[in-house]
Design a protein around this motif. Structure first.
Motif: not given
Length: 318
Positions: A33-36, A55-60, A155-167
Protein backbone atom coordinates in the motif's frame (compact mmCIF):
# COMPACT_ATOMS: atom_id res chain seq x y z
CA UNK A 1 30.54 -40.03 -29.11
CA UNK A 2 31.69 -36.55 -30.17
CA UNK A 3 28.38 -36.01 -31.96
CA UNK A 4 26.51 -37.02 -28.80
CA UNK A 5 28.57 -34.63 -26.63
CA UNK A 6 27.94 -31.79 -29.09
CA UNK A 7 24.20 -32.53 -29.07
CA UNK A 8 24.11 -32.61 -25.26
CA UNK A 9 25.89 -29.25 -25.05
CA UNK A 10 23.39 -27.65 -27.43
CA UNK A 11 20.51 -29.06 -25.40
CA UNK A 12 21.90 -27.67 -22.16
CA UNK A 13 22.39 -24.25 -23.75
CA UNK A 14 18.83 -24.31 -25.00
CA UNK A 15 17.47 -25.21 -21.57
CA UNK A 16 19.54 -22.43 -20.02
CA UNK A 17 18.21 -19.92 -22.52
CA UNK A 18 14.60 -20.95 -21.85
CA UNK A 19 15.18 -20.65 -18.11
CA UNK A 20 16.62 -17.16 -18.52
CA UNK A 21 13.71 -16.15 -20.72
CA UNK A 22 11.31 -17.48 -18.08
CA UNK A 23 13.03 -15.41 -15.39
CA UNK A 24 12.87 -12.32 -17.56
CA UNK A 25 9.13 -12.81 -18.09
CA UNK A 26 8.33 -13.32 -14.38
CA UNK A 27 5.79 -10.83 -13.04
CA UNK A 28 7.29 -8.14 -10.76
CA UNK A 29 6.53 -8.42 -7.05
CA UNK A 30 3.24 -6.79 -6.11
CA UNK A 31 3.65 -3.43 -4.39
CA UNK A 32 2.56 -2.67 -0.84
CA UNK A 33 0.00 0.00 0.00
CA UNK A 34 2.78 2.43 0.89
CA UNK A 35 4.72 1.69 -2.31
CA UNK A 36 1.63 2.31 -4.43
CA UNK A 37 1.00 5.61 -2.63
CA UNK A 38 4.62 6.72 -3.08
CA UNK A 39 4.45 5.98 -6.81
CA UNK A 40 1.28 8.05 -7.32
CA UNK A 41 1.89 11.84 -7.34
CA UNK A 42 -1.73 12.47 -6.36
CA UNK A 43 -1.01 10.77 -3.02
CA UNK A 44 2.01 12.89 -2.12
CA UNK A 45 0.23 14.61 0.79
CA UNK A 46 -0.98 11.23 2.04
CA UNK A 47 2.58 9.88 1.92
CA UNK A 48 3.89 12.88 3.87
CA UNK A 49 1.14 12.37 6.45
CA UNK A 50 1.88 8.66 6.76
CA UNK A 51 5.57 9.38 7.18
CA UNK A 52 5.01 12.05 9.87
CA UNK A 53 2.85 9.65 11.88
CA UNK A 54 5.05 6.55 11.37
CA UNK A 55 2.20 4.79 9.61
CA UNK A 56 4.07 4.44 6.31
CA UNK A 57 6.01 1.49 7.75
CA UNK A 58 2.81 -0.14 9.00
CA UNK A 59 1.22 -0.01 5.54
CA UNK A 60 4.49 -1.22 4.01
CA UNK A 61 4.57 -4.37 6.12
CA UNK A 62 2.63 -7.57 6.57
CA UNK A 63 -1.04 -7.87 7.42
CA UNK A 64 -4.05 -7.00 5.34
CA UNK A 65 -5.62 -3.54 5.27
CA UNK A 66 -8.24 -1.52 3.47
CA UNK A 67 -7.19 2.10 3.01
CA UNK A 68 -9.60 4.81 1.89
CA UNK A 69 -7.02 7.15 0.40
CA UNK A 70 -7.75 10.88 0.06
CA UNK A 71 -6.17 12.72 -2.85
CA UNK A 72 -4.02 15.83 -2.51
CA UNK A 73 -7.04 18.00 -3.31
CA UNK A 74 -9.04 16.31 -0.55
CA UNK A 75 -6.30 17.05 1.98
CA UNK A 76 -6.08 20.66 0.86
CA UNK A 77 -9.78 21.13 1.57
CA UNK A 78 -9.46 19.38 4.93
CA UNK A 79 -6.52 21.46 6.14
CA UNK A 80 -8.25 24.67 5.07
CA UNK A 81 -11.18 23.70 7.30
CA UNK A 82 -8.83 23.55 10.30
CA UNK A 83 -7.69 27.14 9.95
CA UNK A 84 -5.45 29.44 7.93
CA UNK A 85 -1.96 28.19 7.07
CA UNK A 86 -2.59 24.67 8.41
CA UNK A 87 -0.90 22.02 6.28
CA UNK A 88 0.36 18.47 6.46
CA UNK A 89 3.69 19.58 7.91
CA UNK A 90 2.40 21.67 10.82
CA UNK A 91 -0.94 20.13 11.81
CA UNK A 92 -0.90 18.50 15.24
CA UNK A 93 0.59 15.06 14.70
CA UNK A 94 -1.85 13.33 17.07
CA UNK A 95 -4.80 14.84 15.21
CA UNK A 96 -3.23 13.76 11.92
CA UNK A 97 -2.64 10.20 13.13
CA UNK A 98 -6.21 9.76 14.38
CA UNK A 99 -7.59 11.10 11.10
CA UNK A 100 -5.40 8.76 9.05
CA UNK A 101 -6.38 5.76 11.18
CA UNK A 102 -10.00 6.70 10.55
CA UNK A 103 -9.33 5.75 6.91
CA UNK A 104 -7.89 2.30 7.63
CA UNK A 105 -9.66 -1.03 8.23
CA UNK A 106 -7.67 -3.98 9.56
CA UNK A 107 -8.77 -6.37 6.81
CA UNK A 108 -9.00 -6.35 3.04
CA UNK A 109 -12.44 -5.34 1.75
CA UNK A 110 -12.86 -5.31 -2.01
CA UNK A 111 -15.75 -3.28 -3.40
CA UNK A 112 -17.47 -6.48 -4.57
CA UNK A 113 -17.70 -7.61 -0.92
CA UNK A 114 -19.47 -4.45 0.30
CA UNK A 115 -23.19 -4.99 0.98
CA UNK A 116 -25.91 -2.35 0.60
CA UNK A 117 -25.03 -1.05 4.05
CA UNK A 118 -22.82 -2.12 6.92
CA UNK A 119 -20.71 -0.86 9.80
CA UNK A 120 -16.97 -1.51 9.95
CA UNK A 121 -14.41 -0.62 12.59
CA UNK A 122 -11.57 1.71 11.67
CA UNK A 123 -8.23 1.78 13.50
CA UNK A 124 -8.87 5.26 14.95
CA UNK A 125 -9.13 4.94 18.76
CA UNK A 126 -12.03 6.43 20.71
CA UNK A 127 -9.64 7.57 23.43
CA UNK A 128 -6.06 7.09 24.60
CA UNK A 129 -6.72 4.29 27.08
CA UNK A 130 -5.21 0.85 26.53
CA UNK A 131 -7.56 -1.36 24.56
CA UNK A 132 -9.72 1.58 23.54
CA UNK A 133 -12.59 0.78 21.16
CA UNK A 134 -12.18 2.20 17.68
CA UNK A 135 -14.36 4.52 15.64
CA UNK A 136 -17.06 3.00 13.43
CA UNK A 137 -17.59 3.75 9.76
CA UNK A 138 -20.93 3.41 7.97
CA UNK A 139 -20.45 2.04 4.46
CA UNK A 140 -23.15 2.02 1.79
CA UNK A 141 -23.15 0.76 -1.77
CA UNK A 142 -25.71 1.62 -4.43
CA UNK A 143 -24.79 0.06 -7.75
CA UNK A 144 -21.07 0.72 -8.03
CA UNK A 145 -21.13 3.86 -5.85
CA UNK A 146 -19.62 3.41 -2.38
CA UNK A 147 -20.44 6.10 0.19
CA UNK A 148 -18.74 6.45 3.57
CA UNK A 149 -20.43 8.04 6.61
CA UNK A 150 -23.14 9.62 4.49
CA UNK A 151 -20.88 11.37 1.97
CA UNK A 152 -19.09 14.70 1.81
CA UNK A 153 -22.05 16.76 3.07
CA UNK A 154 -21.94 14.76 6.32
CA UNK A 155 -18.13 14.94 6.71
CA UNK A 156 -17.76 11.58 4.96
CA UNK A 157 -16.62 10.70 1.45
CA UNK A 158 -17.38 8.83 -1.76
CA UNK A 159 -15.07 6.29 -3.37
CA UNK A 160 -13.92 7.58 -6.77
CA UNK A 161 -11.60 4.72 -7.72
CA UNK A 162 -12.04 1.29 -6.16
CA UNK A 163 -9.91 -1.81 -5.80
CA UNK A 164 -6.29 -0.77 -6.30
CA UNK A 165 -4.82 -4.10 -5.26
CA UNK A 166 -1.73 -4.27 -3.07
CA UNK A 167 0.29 -7.12 -1.61
CA UNK A 168 -0.98 -6.24 1.86
CA UNK A 169 -4.53 -5.16 1.10
CA UNK A 170 -6.47 -2.78 -1.09
CA UNK A 171 -6.75 0.97 -1.69
CA UNK A 172 -9.97 2.81 -2.51
CA UNK A 173 -9.47 6.43 -3.55
CA UNK A 174 -11.89 8.88 -1.90
CA UNK A 175 -12.86 12.46 -2.72
CA UNK A 176 -12.61 13.87 0.81
CA UNK A 177 -10.85 13.38 4.12
CA UNK A 178 -13.25 11.47 6.37
CA UNK A 179 -13.77 13.35 9.63
CA UNK A 180 -14.07 11.34 12.83
CA UNK A 181 -17.86 11.05 13.13
CA UNK A 182 -19.94 12.31 16.02
CA UNK A 183 -23.23 10.77 17.11
CA UNK A 184 -24.97 13.32 14.89
CA UNK A 185 -22.89 12.26 11.88
CA UNK A 186 -23.69 8.58 12.37
CA UNK A 187 -27.38 9.30 12.92
CA UNK A 188 -27.56 11.28 9.68
CA UNK A 189 -25.46 8.78 7.72
CA UNK A 190 -27.76 5.84 8.33
CA UNK A 191 -31.16 6.26 6.65
CA UNK A 192 -32.67 3.82 9.17
CA UNK A 193 -32.40 6.64 11.74
CA UNK A 194 -34.01 9.36 9.62
CA UNK A 195 -37.19 9.59 11.73
CA UNK A 196 -35.50 9.99 15.10
CA UNK A 197 -32.93 12.34 13.56
CA UNK A 198 -35.75 14.55 12.28
CA UNK A 199 -37.40 14.61 15.70
CA UNK A 200 -34.11 15.43 17.44
CA UNK A 201 -33.60 18.29 14.99
CA UNK A 202 -37.09 19.69 15.57
CA UNK A 203 -36.57 19.64 19.34
CA UNK A 204 -33.15 21.27 19.07
CA UNK A 205 -31.21 18.30 20.45
CA UNK A 206 -28.88 17.69 17.51
CA UNK A 207 -26.19 20.15 18.71
CA UNK A 208 -26.02 18.24 22.01
CA UNK A 209 -25.27 14.99 20.18
CA UNK A 210 -22.74 16.73 17.97
CA UNK A 211 -20.74 18.22 20.83
CA UNK A 212 -18.63 17.28 23.80
CA UNK A 213 -20.46 19.00 26.68
CA UNK A 214 -21.77 16.18 28.86
CA UNK A 215 -20.15 13.59 26.60
CA UNK A 216 -19.62 10.78 26.10
CA UNK A 217 -23.22 9.80 25.47
CA UNK A 218 -24.76 6.37 25.06
CA UNK A 219 -27.73 6.61 22.70
CA UNK A 220 -30.38 3.95 22.22
CA UNK A 221 -31.69 5.00 18.83
CA UNK A 222 -35.04 3.73 17.54
CA UNK A 223 -35.04 2.71 13.89
CA UNK A 224 -37.69 4.10 11.58
CA UNK A 225 -39.98 1.07 11.92
CA UNK A 226 -40.19 1.72 15.69
CA UNK A 227 -42.27 4.81 15.03
CA UNK A 228 -45.58 3.08 14.44
CA UNK A 229 -48.80 4.97 13.98
CA UNK A 230 -49.65 4.34 17.62
CA UNK A 231 -46.27 5.57 18.86
CA UNK A 232 -46.43 8.68 16.70
CA UNK A 233 -49.91 9.32 18.03
CA UNK A 234 -48.56 9.28 21.58
CA UNK A 235 -45.58 11.46 20.63
CA UNK A 236 -47.62 14.04 18.73
CA UNK A 237 -50.00 14.38 21.67
CA UNK A 238 -47.19 15.44 24.00
CA UNK A 239 -46.22 18.98 24.84
CA UNK A 240 -43.00 20.23 23.29
CA UNK A 241 -41.27 19.85 26.66
CA UNK A 242 -42.30 16.22 26.98
CA UNK A 243 -41.37 15.49 23.38
CA UNK A 244 -37.88 16.64 24.31
CA UNK A 245 -38.02 14.58 27.50
CA UNK A 246 -39.04 11.45 25.60
CA UNK A 247 -36.07 11.84 23.26
CA UNK A 248 -33.73 12.51 26.21
CA UNK A 249 -34.99 9.27 27.74
CA UNK A 250 -33.05 7.45 25.02
CA UNK A 251 -29.73 9.03 26.03
CA UNK A 252 -27.41 8.17 28.90
CA UNK A 253 -24.97 10.95 29.68
CA UNK A 254 -21.36 10.89 30.78
CA UNK A 255 -20.57 7.32 29.83
CA UNK A 256 -19.66 5.27 26.73
CA UNK A 257 -21.48 1.98 27.38
CA UNK A 258 -20.51 -0.79 25.00
CA UNK A 259 -22.69 -3.88 24.63
CA UNK A 260 -20.30 -6.05 26.65
CA UNK A 261 -20.41 -3.67 29.62
CA UNK A 262 -24.07 -2.77 30.08
CA UNK A 263 -24.67 -2.37 33.83
CA UNK A 264 -27.39 -4.14 35.75
CA UNK A 265 -30.09 -2.27 37.59
CA UNK A 266 -31.67 1.06 36.73
CA UNK A 267 -29.84 3.17 34.16
CA UNK A 268 -30.19 6.96 34.52
CA UNK A 269 -31.02 9.02 31.43
CA UNK A 270 -30.90 12.67 30.41
CA UNK A 271 -34.59 12.82 31.34
CA UNK A 272 -33.90 13.05 35.08
CA UNK A 273 -34.92 11.12 37.18
CA UNK A 274 -36.34 8.63 34.69
CA UNK A 275 -34.49 5.31 34.27
CA UNK A 276 -34.78 2.04 32.40
CA UNK A 277 -33.14 -1.37 32.80
CA UNK A 278 -31.55 -3.79 30.36
CA UNK A 279 -31.44 -7.58 30.51
CA UNK A 280 -29.35 -9.09 27.76
CA UNK A 281 -30.59 -7.24 24.68
CA UNK A 282 -34.02 -6.41 26.08
CA UNK A 283 -34.86 -2.96 27.46
CA UNK A 284 -37.55 -2.52 30.11
CA UNK A 285 -38.77 1.07 29.96
CA UNK A 286 -40.90 2.84 32.56
CA UNK A 287 -43.94 3.78 30.52
CA UNK A 288 -44.97 0.54 28.81
CA UNK A 289 -45.25 -3.19 29.42
CA UNK A 290 -43.63 -4.18 26.12
CA UNK A 291 -39.86 -4.53 26.17
CA UNK A 292 -37.76 -3.15 23.34
CA UNK A 293 -34.80 -4.96 21.81
CA UNK A 294 -31.30 -3.86 20.89
CA UNK A 295 -30.79 -4.83 17.26
CA UNK A 296 -27.44 -3.22 16.35
CA UNK A 297 -24.70 -2.61 18.88
CA UNK A 298 -21.57 -0.55 19.34
CA UNK A 299 -21.64 2.13 16.66
CA UNK A 300 -18.67 4.00 18.09
CA UNK A 301 -18.54 7.75 17.59
CA UNK A 302 -16.08 10.44 18.70
CA UNK A 303 -18.41 11.62 21.48
CA UNK A 304 -20.16 8.43 22.45
CA UNK A 305 -21.83 5.31 21.15
CA UNK A 306 -25.09 4.32 19.46
CA UNK A 307 -27.12 1.13 19.82
CA UNK A 308 -30.10 0.68 17.50
CA UNK A 309 -33.38 -0.50 19.05
CA UNK A 310 -36.61 -1.78 17.54
CA UNK A 311 -39.00 0.28 19.68
CA UNK A 312 -39.45 3.72 21.15
CA UNK A 313 -38.74 3.93 24.88
CA UNK A 314 -41.62 5.45 26.81
CA UNK A 315 -40.91 7.18 30.13
CA UNK A 316 -43.38 7.74 32.90
CA UNK A 317 -44.32 11.38 32.59
CA UNK A 318 -45.01 13.29 35.80
Amino acid sequence: MKKFQKFAMIALLAIGTIACDSDDDAAPAQQTITEIAVANPDFSTLVTALTRTDLADVLDGSGQYTVFAPTNAAFTTFFASLGPNVNVNNVNVDVLENILLNHVIASEIKSSAIPASTYVSTLSPFNTSTGSPTISMFVQKAGSVVTLNGGVANSGAVVTTADIDASNGVIHVVNAVIAIPTIKNHAIANPAFSTVTGLLSTQGLVPTLDGTVGAPFTVFAPVNSAFTTAVLGIYNGLSSTNKTNLLKYHVVGGINVRSNAIPSGNIPTLFTPQTFSITGTSINDAGSTVNKNITVTDVQCSNGIVHAIDGVLLPSFP
